[in-house]
Scaffold this motif. Structure first.
Motif, PDB file in Angstrom:
ATOM      1  N   VAL A 194     -27.490  -7.043  17.434  1.00 36.86           N
ATOM      2  CA  VAL A 194     -28.239  -7.945  18.309  1.00 36.86           C
ATOM      3  C   VAL A 194     -29.353  -7.139  18.965  1.00 36.86           C
ATOM      4  N   PRO A 195     -30.526  -7.753  19.181  1.00 40.91           N
ATOM      5  CA  PRO A 195     -31.684  -7.002  19.672  1.00 40.91           C
ATOM      6  C   PRO A 195     -31.818  -6.945  21.186  1.00 40.91           C
ATOM      7  N   TYR A 196     -30.914  -7.614  21.910  1.00 41.28           N
ATOM      8  CA  TYR A 196     -31.087  -7.741  23.353  1.00 41.28           C
ATOM      9  C   TYR A 196     -30.348  -6.675  24.161  1.00 41.28           C
ATOM     10  N   GLY A 197     -29.619  -5.779  23.493  1.00 41.77           N
ATOM     11  CA  GLY A 197     -28.734  -4.864  24.205  1.00 41.77           C
ATOM     12  C   GLY A 197     -29.384  -3.571  24.650  1.00 41.77           C
ATOM     13  N   TYR A 198     -28.555  -2.519  24.647  1.00 43.57           N
ATOM     14  CA  TYR A 198     -28.972  -1.236  25.210  1.00 43.57           C
ATOM     15  C   TYR A 198     -29.121  -0.221  24.082  1.00 43.57           C
ATOM     16  N   ASN A 199     -30.348  -0.013  23.646  1.00 45.63           N
ATOM     17  CA  ASN A 199     -30.588   0.934  22.553  1.00 45.63           C
ATOM     18  C   ASN A 199     -31.657   1.940  22.941  1.00 45.63           C
ATOM     19  N   TYR A 200     -31.642   2.325  24.225  1.00 44.58           N
ATOM     20  CA  TYR A 200     -32.505   3.409  24.726  1.00 44.58           C
ATOM     21  C   TYR A 200     -33.987   3.138  24.495  1.00 44.58           C
ATOM     22  N   GLY A 201     -34.363   1.858  24.567  1.00 46.10           N
ATOM     23  CA  GLY A 201     -35.767   1.490  24.448  1.00 46.10           C
ATOM     24  C   GLY A 201     -36.286   1.357  23.037  1.00 46.10           C
ATOM     25  N   SER A 202     -35.436   1.570  22.039  1.00 49.24           N
ATOM     26  CA  SER A 202     -35.864   1.461  20.643  1.00 49.24           C
ATOM     27  C   SER A 202     -35.427   0.124  20.052  1.00 49.24           C
ATOM     28  N   ASP A 203     -36.206  -0.379  19.115  1.00 51.19           N
ATOM     29  CA  ASP A 203     -35.852  -1.600  18.402  1.00 51.19           C
ATOM     30  C   ASP A 203     -34.674  -1.302  17.484  1.00 51.19           C
ATOM     31  N   ILE A 204     -33.597  -2.053  17.615  1.00 53.41           N
ATOM     32  CA  ILE A 204     -32.403  -1.805  16.816  1.00 53.41           C
ATOM     33  C   ILE A 204     -32.673  -1.958  15.326  1.00 53.41           C
ATOM     34  N   ARG A 205     -33.715  -2.675  14.974  1.00 54.83           N
ATOM     35  CA  ARG A 205     -34.054  -2.837  13.547  1.00 54.83           C
ATOM     36  C   ARG A 205     -34.404  -1.505  12.896  1.00 54.83           C
ATOM     37  N   GLU A 206     -34.865  -0.559  13.708  1.00 54.25           N
ATOM     38  CA  GLU A 206     -35.206   0.757  13.171  1.00 54.25           C
ATOM     39  C   GLU A 206     -33.973   1.489  12.651  1.00 54.25           C
ATOM     40  N   ALA A 207     -32.792   1.114  13.141  1.00 60.20           N
ATOM     41  CA  ALA A 207     -31.544   1.736  12.679  1.00 60.20           C
ATOM     42  C   ALA A 207     -31.051   1.125  11.373  1.00 60.20           C
ATOM     43  N   LYS A 208     -31.724   0.071  10.918  1.00 56.95           N
ATOM     44  CA  LYS A 208     -31.448  -0.577   9.632  1.00 56.95           C
ATOM     45  C   LYS A 208     -30.020  -1.136   9.519  1.00 56.95           C
ATOM     46  N   PRO A 209     -29.619  -1.984  10.468  1.00 59.20           N
ATOM     47  CA  PRO A 209     -28.355  -2.711  10.275  1.00 59.20           C
ATOM     48  C   PRO A 209     -28.497  -3.686   9.121  1.00 59.20           C
ATOM     49  N   ASP A 210     -27.396  -4.215   8.653  1.00 54.49           N
ATOM     50  CA  ASP A 210     -27.450  -5.162   7.535  1.00 54.49           C
ATOM     51  C   ASP A 210     -28.065  -6.498   7.939  1.00 54.49           C
ATOM     52  N   LEU A 211     -27.938  -6.844   9.217  1.00 53.24           N
ATOM     53  CA  LEU A 211     -28.426  -8.134   9.689  1.00 53.24           C
ATOM     54  C   LEU A 211     -28.671  -8.035  11.185  1.00 53.24           C
ATOM     55  N   VAL A 212     -29.724  -8.695  11.664  1.00 51.64           N
ATOM     56  CA  VAL A 212     -29.991  -8.814  13.096  1.00 51.64           C
ATOM     57  C   VAL A 212     -30.022 -10.294  13.450  1.00 51.64           C
ATOM     58  N   VAL A 213     -29.290 -10.679  14.486  1.00 55.77           N
ATOM     59  CA  VAL A 213     -29.301 -12.064  14.966  1.00 55.77           C
ATOM     60  C   VAL A 213     -29.659 -12.069  16.439  1.00 55.77           C
ATOM     61  N   GLU A 214     -30.370 -13.092  16.870  1.00 62.30           N
ATOM     62  CA  GLU A 214     -30.826 -13.166  18.258  1.00 62.30           C
ATOM     63  C   GLU A 214     -29.649 -13.405  19.211  1.00 62.30           C
ATOM     64  N   GLN A 215     -28.657 -14.173  18.776  1.00 63.22           N
ATOM     65  CA  GLN A 215     -27.435 -14.330  19.550  1.00 63.22           C
ATOM     66  C   GLN A 215     -26.288 -14.648  18.597  1.00 63.22           C
ATOM     67  N   LEU A 216     -25.070 -14.377  19.030  1.00 59.82           N
ATOM     68  CA  LEU A 216     -23.938 -14.367  18.116  1.00 59.82           C
ATOM     69  C   LEU A 216     -23.586 -15.735  17.552  1.00 59.82           C
ATOM     70  N   ASP A 217     -23.873 -16.799  18.285  1.00 56.98           N
ATOM     71  CA  ASP A 217     -23.504 -18.113  17.746  1.00 56.98           C
ATOM     72  C   ASP A 217     -24.385 -18.538  16.570  1.00 56.98           C
ATOM     73  N   GLU A 218     -25.423 -17.761  16.240  1.00 57.02           N
ATOM     74  CA  GLU A 218     -26.165 -18.005  15.007  1.00 57.02           C
ATOM     75  C   GLU A 218     -25.308 -17.732  13.776  1.00 57.02           C
ATOM     76  N   LEU A 219     -24.228 -16.986  13.968  1.00 59.21           N
ATOM     77  CA  LEU A 219     -23.384 -16.582  12.837  1.00 59.21           C
ATOM     78  C   LEU A 219     -22.304 -17.608  12.508  1.00 59.21           C
ATOM     79  N   ILE A 220     -22.155 -18.639  13.336  1.00 60.80           N
ATOM     80  CA  ILE A 220     -21.079 -19.602  13.093  1.00 60.80           C
ATOM     81  C   ILE A 220     -21.603 -20.854  12.401  1.00 60.80           C
TER      82      ILE A 220
END
Length: 220
Positions: A194-220
């Motif tokens: 998720v992109p809204y958390g605590y990643n030391y000011g960096s975009d979590i997409r740079e860590a190359k997760p398999d999927l990024v969702v704006e909020q968890l209920d998008e997955l249901i």
């Protein structure tokens, strides 16, 4: 269902980070940090700064606060002060992110087993999970002090799978930071971020997760 696409089938277990993934805990963490700084006769840091320091556990959080204050105060002596303050307030202003409650309840009803794998000390994580009533759907909670290893090491993820009674290959990790992505990679499981958390000011997409969702209920 997006979860099924990552494994090619429905996962049997979902492992969640806590701070920055399920909850916004910064208001209470900032309160405890500022209490600790005041105890050391140092100026408060405030919520905005603390938000950028969270993610590597309490010791690192307080270390960053002291560094910002340009203080050589004894970190080991101040940690108990911080822990006492945080234990008193850890569920006071902490809130669940939008979509979290609905998602957790949905997956529980689907029979997917849920666990919390965090670097927060276990006693605080348990208190927060119980505060939200998630202990009814999330029976396994591992903190940063539950094992000799902590994220980004894979061992906490493997231990969570063992306690849930599922194979590692049937689990997914869900988190907000590079620690979560690296732990999942080392554990051999897909990872959603998720992109809204605590990643030391960096975009979590740079860590190359398999999927990024704006909020968890998008997955249901």
């Amino acid at each position: 269902m997006l979860l099924n696409q990552l494994l090619g089938r429905q996962p049997q277990a979902l492992l969640f980070d806590l701070d920055g993934t399920l909850i916004d805990s910064v208001p209470d963490l900032a309160s405890a940090v500022d209490h600790t700084l005041k105890h050391a006769d140092l100026p408060p840091a405030g919520e905005t700064l603390v938000r950028g320091w969270v993610g590597n556990g309490a010791r690192k959080l307080l270390e960053r606060a002291l560094k910002h204050a340009q203080s050589d105060a004894d970190l080991d002596a101040l940690l108990p002060v911080f822990f006492e303050a945080y234990e008193a307030c850890c569920a006071e202003y902490t809130v669940a992110y939008p979509g979290v409650e609905a998602a957790l309840q949905h997956w529980h009803k689907q029979g997917i087993r849920l666990a919390c794998v965090t670097n927060k000390p276990e006693r605080f994580a348990l208190k927060i999970v119980r505060h939200f009533g998630w202990d009814k759907v999330m029976p396994v909670v591992l903190g940063g002090d539950s094992l000799p290893q902590r994220k980004p090491s894979p061992e906490p993820l493997w231990e969570a799978c063992e306690r849930l009674g599922v194979e590692r290959t049937d689990a997914l990790m869900v988190g907000d930071s590079v620690n979560d992505v690296e732990a999942a990679r080392a554990a051999g499981m897909p990872v959603i971020a998720v992109p809204y958390g605590y990643n030391y000011g960096s975009d979590i997409r740079e860590a190359k997760p398999d999927l990024v969702v704006e909020q968890l209920d998008e997955l249901i």
